[in-house]
Design a protein around this motif. Sequence first.
Motif, short mmCIF file in Angstrom:
data_model
loop_
_atom_site.label_atom_id
_atom_site.label_comp_id
_atom_site.label_asym_id
_atom_site.label_seq_id
_atom_site.Cartn_x
_atom_site.Cartn_y
_atom_site.Cartn_z
N TRP A 9 0.83 -1.22 0.00
CA TRP A 9 0.00 0.00 0.00
C TRP A 9 0.86 1.26 0.00
CZ3 TRP A 9 -4.86 0.26 -1.38
CH2 TRP A 9 -5.49 1.52 -1.29
N GLU A 10 1.99 1.24 0.69
CA GLU A 10 2.90 2.38 0.65
C GLU A 10 3.34 2.64 -0.79
OE1 GLU A 10 5.70 2.86 4.41
OE2 GLU A 10 5.54 0.74 3.84
N CYS A 16 1.61 1.87 -3.47
CA CYS A 16 0.43 2.42 -4.16
C CYS A 16 0.38 3.94 -3.99
CB CYS A 16 -0.85 1.80 -3.62
SG CYS A 16 -1.13 0.07 -4.07
N GLU A 17 0.65 4.40 -2.79
CA GLU A 17 0.61 5.84 -2.52
C GLU A 17 1.76 6.57 -3.22
OE1 GLU A 17 0.54 5.77 1.75
OE2 GLU A 17 -1.65 5.80 1.83
N ASN A 48 1.29 7.80 -6.88
CA ASN A 48 0.58 9.05 -7.18
C ASN A 48 1.50 10.09 -7.81
OD1 ASN A 48 -2.16 8.83 -6.65
ND2 ASN A 48 -1.85 9.01 -4.45
N GLU A 49 2.80 9.92 -7.61
CA GLU A 49 3.77 10.88 -8.14
C GLU A 49 4.14 10.60 -9.60
OE1 GLU A 49 7.16 11.17 -5.54
OE2 GLU A 49 5.93 10.74 -3.77
N ILE A 54 -2.66 5.81 -9.17
CA ILE A 54 -3.49 5.09 -8.20
C ILE A 54 -4.94 5.00 -8.67
CG2 ILE A 54 -3.94 7.19 -6.86
CD1 ILE A 54 -3.57 3.59 -5.47
N VAL A 87 -10.79 6.27 -2.59
CA VAL A 87 -9.71 5.42 -2.12
C VAL A 87 -9.98 4.89 -0.71
CG1 VAL A 87 -7.24 5.30 -1.58
CG2 VAL A 87 -8.02 6.61 -3.57
N GLU A 88 -10.37 5.75 0.20
CA GLU A 88 -10.56 5.34 1.59
C GLU A 88 -11.71 4.33 1.73
OE1 GLU A 88 -8.49 5.96 4.06
OE2 GLU A 88 -7.29 6.91 2.48
N LYS A 98 -10.17 0.91 0.39
CA LYS A 98 -8.87 0.51 0.94
C LYS A 98 -8.93 -0.71 1.86
CE LYS A 98 -4.95 2.27 3.65
NZ LYS A 98 -4.36 3.46 4.31
#
Length: 319
Positions: free
Chosen positions: A106-107, A109-110, A113-114, A128, A298-299, A302
């Motif tokens: 998951w880290e 996945c975040e 976003n870049e 994402i 997303v939340e 998740k």
Amino acid sequence: MTISVENPIFVEKVSAFQKKSEDKTGELKLDGGVLIPNMATKDDEAFLAPDMNAFGRQFRDYDAESERQKSVQEFYRLQHINQTVDFVTKMRAEYGKLDKKVMSIWECCELLNEVVDESDPDLDEPQIQHLLQSAEAIRKDYPNEDWLHLTALIHDLGKVITLPQFGGLPQWAVVGDTFPVGCAFDESNVHHMYFMKNQDFHNKAYNTKNGIYSQGCGLNNVMMSWGHDDYMYLVAKENGSTLPSAGQFIIRYHSFYPLHTAGEYTHLMNEEDTENLKWLHVFNKYELYSKSKVHIDVEKVKPYYMSLIKKYFPENLRW
């Protein structure tokens, strides 16, 4: 632990966007003779592929005139010139060390976003969102195949190697359609003309149909152009993921459009590849055609995907 995947249940109906053919038994087949697995949802609830992408053009249209198309073409010029046997060998050795970072799925996945994929003419959204759009569309039509939902979520995570903390590779070494190196570059590859400036193009050891490989050797024994697909496959494999063979095949070859869309390079496949390709054909419909401007909360989703990550991966992985 090994997770087995049952053979797909085949049906006679396929989606409207796919071309159909009929054999002597009357069964409907996709191009290439692959039958699509059955879906769990009713026809009127199933995912329907749109005719146009988010920019109002046909999907994977590499000829349309636009500023983005020009950058995509330049991307493929650089990719086709630089992706050689020597380059791929060096990248697999370097990134196979998995010494860039330790973090969870998951880290990663975040972090994604870049990243914006410069090779993709259909998408300019954060990555994402593309992952979740693909995963949620598959989840709706195949609710019992949780491994396929997770595969869709993580299939592009390897794109992090374009970020500085992972080596900052140029986009031509990270994204775009993939293809084998060490054998002739098939003309089904997009912007094929740029291969003429690739040093392997004129190498007699590499420019025949089989090249350094043998017919039926299996794709696992074939070097693919280096990028996020092969990197994420290495991450999953070396960290002991229990995703089934079909899931790992999808991760590794989802950008191999000359195979799964054009039907080329099949002479290098073995029986296991042939079975896994059926699932890749299923996945590709959602990976390509679910790209849109409609964002997933997303939340909200998740917790479900966190449970799948825990099921199929260790808490922290070496990248």
